[in-house]
Design an enzyme around this catalytic site. Structure first.
Site, PDB file in Angstrom:
ATOM      1  N   PHE A  38     -22.474 -15.365  18.923  1.00 22.58           N
ATOM      2  CA  PHE A  38     -21.121 -15.031  18.481  1.00 22.58           C
ATOM      3  C   PHE A  38     -20.914 -15.316  17.003  1.00 22.58           C
ATOM      4  O   PHE A  38     -19.990 -14.795  16.397  1.00 22.58           O
ATOM      5  CB  PHE A  38     -20.047 -15.728  19.333  1.00 22.58           C
ATOM      6  CG  PHE A  38     -20.181 -17.223  19.401  1.00 22.58           C
ATOM      7  CD1 PHE A  38     -19.730 -18.029  18.371  1.00 22.58           C
ATOM      8  CD2 PHE A  38     -20.766 -17.814  20.512  1.00 22.58           C
ATOM      9  CE1 PHE A  38     -19.858 -19.404  18.442  1.00 22.58           C
ATOM     10  CE2 PHE A  38     -20.879 -19.191  20.596  1.00 22.58           C
ATOM     11  CZ  PHE A  38     -20.437 -19.990  19.553  1.00 22.58           C
ATOM     12  N   ASP A  39     -21.782 -16.123  16.394  1.00 17.83           N
ATOM     13  CA  ASP A  39     -21.627 -16.416  14.974  1.00 17.83           C
ATOM     14  C   ASP A  39     -22.872 -17.120  14.462  1.00 17.83           C
ATOM     15  O   ASP A  39     -23.543 -17.829  15.214  1.00 17.83           O
ATOM     16  CB  ASP A  39     -20.393 -17.309  14.749  1.00 17.83           C
ATOM     17  CG  ASP A  39     -19.943 -17.362  13.294  1.00 17.83           C
ATOM     18  OD1 ASP A  39     -20.394 -16.526  12.489  1.00 17.83           O
ATOM     19  OD2 ASP A  39     -19.131 -18.242  12.967  1.00 17.83           O
ATOM     20  N   ILE A  58     -14.418 -27.794  15.969  1.00 18.98           N
ATOM     21  CA  ILE A  58     -14.254 -28.142  17.378  1.00 18.98           C
ATOM     22  C   ILE A  58     -14.747 -29.564  17.643  1.00 18.98           C
ATOM     23  O   ILE A  58     -15.605 -30.089  16.920  1.00 18.98           O
ATOM     24  CB  ILE A  58     -14.952 -27.126  18.306  1.00 18.98           C
ATOM     25  CG1 ILE A  58     -16.459 -27.044  18.023  1.00 18.98           C
ATOM     26  CG2 ILE A  58     -14.275 -25.763  18.229  1.00 18.98           C
ATOM     27  CD1 ILE A  58     -17.234 -26.183  19.007  1.00 18.98           C
ATOM     28  N   TYR A  84     -13.647 -24.379  22.668  1.00 18.14           N
ATOM     29  CA  TYR A  84     -12.383 -23.657  22.485  1.00 18.14           C
ATOM     30  C   TYR A  84     -11.504 -23.640  23.723  1.00 18.14           C
ATOM     31  O   TYR A  84     -10.424 -23.063  23.705  1.00 18.14           O
ATOM     32  CB  TYR A  84     -12.665 -22.229  21.998  1.00 18.14           C
ATOM     33  CG  TYR A  84     -13.293 -22.228  20.625  1.00 18.14           C
ATOM     34  CD1 TYR A  84     -12.508 -22.352  19.483  1.00 18.14           C
ATOM     35  CD2 TYR A  84     -14.672 -22.147  20.469  1.00 18.14           C
ATOM     36  CE1 TYR A  84     -13.076 -22.377  18.227  1.00 18.14           C
ATOM     37  CE2 TYR A  84     -15.249 -22.165  19.206  1.00 18.14           C
ATOM     38  CZ  TYR A  84     -14.446 -22.292  18.102  1.00 18.14           C
ATOM     39  OH  TYR A  84     -15.019 -22.318  16.849  1.00 18.14           O
ATOM     40  N   PHE A 101     -25.038 -24.506  20.085  1.00 20.61           N
ATOM     41  CA  PHE A 101     -25.143 -24.327  18.641  1.00 20.61           C
ATOM     42  C   PHE A 101     -26.451 -24.942  18.163  1.00 20.61           C
ATOM     43  O   PHE A 101     -26.698 -26.126  18.382  1.00 20.61           O
ATOM     44  CB  PHE A 101     -24.007 -25.055  17.897  1.00 20.61           C
ATOM     45  CG  PHE A 101     -22.690 -24.371  17.922  1.00 20.61           C
ATOM     46  CD1 PHE A 101     -22.355 -23.417  16.968  1.00 20.61           C
ATOM     47  CD2 PHE A 101     -21.750 -24.693  18.889  1.00 20.61           C
ATOM     48  CE1 PHE A 101     -21.116 -22.806  16.981  1.00 20.61           C
ATOM     49  CE2 PHE A 101     -20.504 -24.084  18.911  1.00 20.61           C
ATOM     50  CZ  PHE A 101     -20.190 -23.135  17.953  1.00 20.61           C
TER      51      PHE A 101
END
Length: 113
Positions: A38-39, A58, A84, A101
């Site tokens: 997503f990123d 976050i 999130y 991540f």
């Protein structure tokens, strides 16, 4: 629930961030459920900078990255309540999504390895 960290490559083992430090990082974020990205900071051609420990990112980052030493590369596994949550984020992160991540701590307050 929360965040777990798997070290990919160790850092210097001596220089750790503390709340209020400005960090420079590369990251690659994926959904834990299916691995879809997503990123990623490298996609933008520059590292991401933020201040740790003040809620700028976050909770999973605030609590996971602070355990890393300068130069370390790690995988953070973050449950949705440390990510999130029920709101998700944009169109890419659905509600209640667990996140992965890959993160690399490049600098602390301008100091790099």
């Amino acid at each position: 629930m929360g965040v777990t960290k798997d070290v990919i490559s160790p850092g210097d083992g001596a220089t750790y961030p503390k709340a209020g430090d400005k960090l420079t990082m590369h990251y690659h974020g994926t959904l834990a459920s299916n691995g879809s990205k997503f990123d990623a900071s490298r996609d933008r051609g520059r590292p991401f900078q933020f201040t740790i420990g003040i809620g700028q990112v976050i909770r999973g980052w605030d609590e996971g990255v602070i355990q890393m030493s300068l130069g370390e590369k790690a995988m953070l596994h973050i449950t949705s309540d440390y990510g999130y949550g029920a709101r998700g984020a944009g169109g890419d992160i659905p509600p209640n999504a667990d996140l992965d991540f890959e993160v690399e701590l490049l600098g602390i307050n301008g100091k790099s390895e």
